[in-house]
Design a protein around this motif. Structure first.
Motif, PDB file in Angstrom:
ATOM      1  N   ALA A  99       0.828  -1.206   0.000  1.00 34.30           N
ATOM      2  CA  ALA A  99       0.000   0.000   0.000  1.00 34.30           C
ATOM      3  C   ALA A  99       0.863   1.257   0.000  1.00 34.30           C
ATOM      4  CB  ALA A  99      -0.916  -0.013   1.220  1.00 34.30           C
ATOM      5  N   SER A 100       1.948   1.230   0.776  1.00 26.82           N
ATOM      6  CA  SER A 100       2.856   2.374   0.846  1.00 26.82           C
ATOM      7  C   SER A 100       3.510   2.618  -0.511  1.00 26.82           C
ATOM      8  CB  SER A 100       3.926   2.118   1.906  1.00 26.82           C
ATOM      9  OG  SER A 100       4.873   3.165   1.922  1.00 26.82           O
ATOM     10  N   ARG A 101       3.961   1.538  -1.140  1.00 29.86           N
ATOM     11  CA  ARG A 101       4.600   1.671  -2.457  1.00 29.86           C
ATOM     12  C   ARG A 101       3.599   2.165  -3.494  1.00 29.86           C
ATOM     13  NH1 ARG A 101       8.164  -3.954  -2.653  1.00 29.86           N
ATOM     14  NH2 ARG A 101       9.808  -3.265  -1.215  1.00 29.86           N
ATOM     15  N   ASN A 102       2.374   1.638  -3.421  1.00 28.82           N
ATOM     16  CA  ASN A 102       1.354   2.040  -4.369  1.00 28.82           C
ATOM     17  C   ASN A 102       1.017   3.519  -4.209  1.00 28.82           C
ATOM     18  OD1 ASN A 102      -0.762   1.307  -6.376  1.00 28.82           O
ATOM     19  ND2 ASN A 102      -2.092   2.001  -4.716  1.00 28.82           N
ATOM     20  N   GLY A 117       1.619   6.405  -7.077  1.00 30.22           N
ATOM     21  CA  GLY A 117       0.591   7.321  -7.549  1.00 30.22           C
ATOM     22  C   GLY A 117       0.976   8.773  -7.345  1.00 30.22           C
ATOM     23  N   LYS A 118       1.622   9.058  -6.233  1.00 31.42           N
ATOM     24  CA  LYS A 118       2.076  10.422  -5.936  1.00 31.42           C
ATOM     25  C   LYS A 118       3.149  10.860  -6.927  1.00 31.42           C
ATOM     26  CE  LYS A 118       3.963  13.201  -2.137  1.00 31.42           C
ATOM     27  NZ  LYS A 118       4.474  13.158  -0.735  1.00 31.42           N
ATOM     28  N   ASP A 119       4.127   9.975  -7.197  1.00 31.66           N
ATOM     29  CA  ASP A 119       5.187  10.285  -8.158  1.00 31.66           C
ATOM     30  C   ASP A 119       4.619  10.505  -9.551  1.00 31.66           C
ATOM     31  OD1 ASP A 119       7.073  10.068  -6.197  1.00 31.66           O
ATOM     32  OD2 ASP A 119       7.758   8.073  -6.753  1.00 31.66           O
ATOM     33  N   MET A 146       2.855  13.932  -9.725  1.00 23.90           N
ATOM     34  CA  MET A 146       3.806  15.042  -9.740  1.00 23.90           C
ATOM     35  C   MET A 146       4.494  15.141 -11.101  1.00 23.90           C
ATOM     36  SD  MET A 146       5.505  14.754  -5.928  1.00 23.90           S
ATOM     37  CE  MET A 146       6.593  16.163  -6.186  1.00 23.90           C
ATOM     38  N   THR A 147       4.799  13.987 -11.701  1.00 21.35           N
ATOM     39  CA  THR A 147       5.429  13.979 -13.017  1.00 21.35           C
ATOM     40  C   THR A 147       4.493  14.547 -14.071  1.00 21.35           C
ATOM     41  OG1 THR A 147       6.743  12.030 -12.427  1.00 21.35           O
ATOM     42  CG2 THR A 147       6.555  12.534 -14.765  1.00 21.35           C
ATOM     43  N   LEU A 148       3.218  14.152 -14.012  1.00 23.50           N
ATOM     44  CA  LEU A 148       2.242  14.654 -14.972  1.00 23.50           C
ATOM     45  C   LEU A 148       1.984  16.151 -14.769  1.00 23.50           C
ATOM     46  CD1 LEU A 148      -0.306  11.676 -14.971  1.00 23.50           C
ATOM     47  CD2 LEU A 148       1.236  12.341 -16.817  1.00 23.50           C
ATOM     48  N   VAL A 178      11.415  11.646 -14.515  1.00 20.80           N
ATOM     49  CA  VAL A 178      11.026  10.438 -15.256  1.00 20.80           C
ATOM     50  C   VAL A 178      12.046   9.325 -15.022  1.00 20.80           C
ATOM     51  CG1 VAL A 178      10.702   9.449 -17.565  1.00 20.80           C
ATOM     52  CG2 VAL A 178       9.717  11.682 -17.024  1.00 20.80           C
ATOM     53  N   LYS A 179      13.316   9.684 -15.023  1.00 19.73           N
ATOM     54  CA  LYS A 179      14.367   8.684 -14.783  1.00 19.73           C
ATOM     55  C   LYS A 179      14.234   8.076 -13.390  1.00 19.73           C
ATOM     56  CE  LYS A 179      19.395   8.051 -14.828  1.00 19.73           C
ATOM     57  NZ  LYS A 179      20.702   8.719 -15.017  1.00 19.73           N
ATOM     58  N   ALA A 180      14.003   8.909 -12.384  1.00 16.62           N
ATOM     59  CA  ALA A 180      13.858   8.419 -11.008  1.00 16.62           C
ATOM     60  C   ALA A 180      12.610   7.552 -10.879  1.00 16.62           C
ATOM     61  CB  ALA A 180      13.786   9.598 -10.042  1.00 16.62           C
ATOM     62  N   PHE A 181      11.528   7.958 -11.532  1.00 18.41           N
ATOM     63  CA  PHE A 181      10.280   7.206 -11.510  1.00 18.41           C
ATOM     64  C   PHE A 181      10.497   5.818 -12.108  1.00 18.41           C
ATOM     65  CE2 PHE A 181       5.878   6.597 -13.418  1.00 18.41           C
ATOM     66  CZ  PHE A 181       5.270   6.300 -12.212  1.00 18.41           C
ATOM     67  N   TYR A 182      11.191   5.780 -13.232  1.00 15.10           N
ATOM     68  CA  TYR A 182      11.492   4.508 -13.909  1.00 15.10           C
ATOM     69  C   TYR A 182      12.356   3.614 -13.014  1.00 15.10           C
ATOM     70  CZ  TYR A 182      13.233   1.234 -17.439  1.00 15.10           C
ATOM     71  OH  TYR A 182      13.557   0.091 -18.137  1.00 15.10           O
ATOM     72  N   SER A 183      13.382   4.191 -12.412  1.00 10.24           N
ATOM     73  CA  SER A 183      14.313   3.414 -11.585  1.00 10.24           C
ATOM     74  C   SER A 183      13.626   2.808 -10.367  1.00 10.24           C
ATOM     75  CB  SER A 183      15.486   4.292 -11.134  1.00 10.24           C
ATOM     76  OG  SER A 183      16.212   4.759 -12.255  1.00 10.24           O
ATOM     77  N   ARG A 184      12.665   3.535  -9.786  1.00 13.54           N
ATOM     78  CA  ARG A 184      11.946   3.001  -8.627  1.00 13.54           C
ATOM     79  C   ARG A 184      11.000   1.869  -9.015  1.00 13.54           C
ATOM     80  NH1 ARG A 184      12.100   8.403  -6.575  1.00 13.54           N
ATOM     81  NH2 ARG A 184      10.195   8.957  -7.694  1.00 13.54           N
ATOM     82  N   LEU A 185      10.376   2.017 -10.178  1.00 12.46           N
ATOM     83  CA  LEU A 185       9.413   1.008 -10.613  1.00 12.46           C
ATOM     84  C   LEU A 185      10.077  -0.231 -11.198  1.00 12.46           C
ATOM     85  CD1 LEU A 185       6.706   3.239 -12.335  1.00 12.46           C
ATOM     86  CD2 LEU A 185       6.532   2.079 -10.142  1.00 12.46           C
ATOM     87  N   PHE A 186      11.177  -0.018 -11.913  1.00 14.68           N
ATOM     88  CA  PHE A 186      11.836  -1.131 -12.606  1.00 14.68           C
ATOM     89  C   PHE A 186      13.333  -1.147 -12.268  1.00 14.68           C
ATOM     90  CE2 PHE A 186       8.485   0.719 -15.332  1.00 14.68           C
ATOM     91  CZ  PHE A 186       7.558  -0.307 -15.268  1.00 14.68           C
TER      92      PHE A 186
END
Length: 222
Positions: free
Chosen positions: A35-38, A42-44, A47-49, A149-157
């Motif tokens: 839940a915390s990760r989700n 969603g927050k990241d 903010m990116t959008l 976007v790079k940080a978002f990608y790195s956290r997800l994958f």
């Protein structure tokens, strides 16, 4: 039933109860982490959008300012000219990881072209031209967007490194006449605005939310 048997049954009951309690703790802990990760995902994403929307708005204003700053006779129609080497405004890939990687690599390519436009306009505009200031601002926000976007990608994958651009390093145009420079700059800004729109549209947001920032389902009990 003698006392020894009762004691054994009671001990088995305690062991079973403890095991069940530990299992519930593990499931609850797992759900809390998920839940915390989700929530963070969603927050990241939001903010990116939001930053994308801001850069798109500023790029749209900058494009109008650019056209007005190129001198008498320069028309908006020139911005639709065909110029080779401009990054594709469309996002490629089917999976979320591929599409986010595409956004990042294309952002990097556009940044190289925006920098080239900035250098060219620096030679064509007055030193304290508002156009140069606004162009610099869009570039800085675009760099921030690329980092996000790079940080978002790195956290997800974390196990999927960002791929290198398919065409290798960004190819900038050969020496151009002053008029060609003006047209090139306008085409870059117009195409970049389209690219930012493609990031922002609802389809991208829905895809990422449904496939990446997955809404947790209630725990099923038997």
């Amino acid at each position: 039933m003698n006392g020894h048997v009762k004691k054994m049954h009671f001990q088995q009951f305690l062991e079973t109860a403890l095991l069940y309690f530990l299992l519930l703790l593990a499931v609850d802990s797992k759900r809390s982490v998920a839940a915390s990760r989700n929530h963070q995902c969603g927050k990241d994403l939001q903010m990116t959008l939001s930053l994308t929307k801001l850069v798109r708005k500023e790029t749209a204003a900058l494009t109008k300012e650019y056209i007005a700053s190129q001198g008498e006779g320069f028309q908006q129609g020139f911005c639709k000219a065909s110029v080779s080497g401009i990054p594709d405004p469309n996002i490629s890939g089917l999976e979320p990881s591929e599409r986010i990687a595409s956004i990042y690599t294309q952002l990097q390519a556009f940044l190289s072209h925006l920098k080239h436009v900035q250098e060219q306009q620096g030679n064509l505009q007055p030193l304290k031209s508002p156009l140069l200031v606004d162009l610099s601002n869009v570039m800085e926000r675009s760099k921030m967007l690329a980092l996000r976007v790079k940080a978002f990608y790195s956290r997800l994958f974390p196990n999927l490194p960002l791929p290198e651009p398919a065409g290798g390093p960004t190819t900038l145009p050969p020496p151009q006449t002053i008029f060609q420079q003006k047209v090139y700059g306008c085409v870059v800004l117009t195409t970049y605005k389209k690219f930012l729109m493609n990031i922002s549209i609802c389809r991208e947001r829905t895809t990422l939310k449904s496939k990446v920032c997955v809404v947790l389902q209630p725990l099923q009990t038997s």
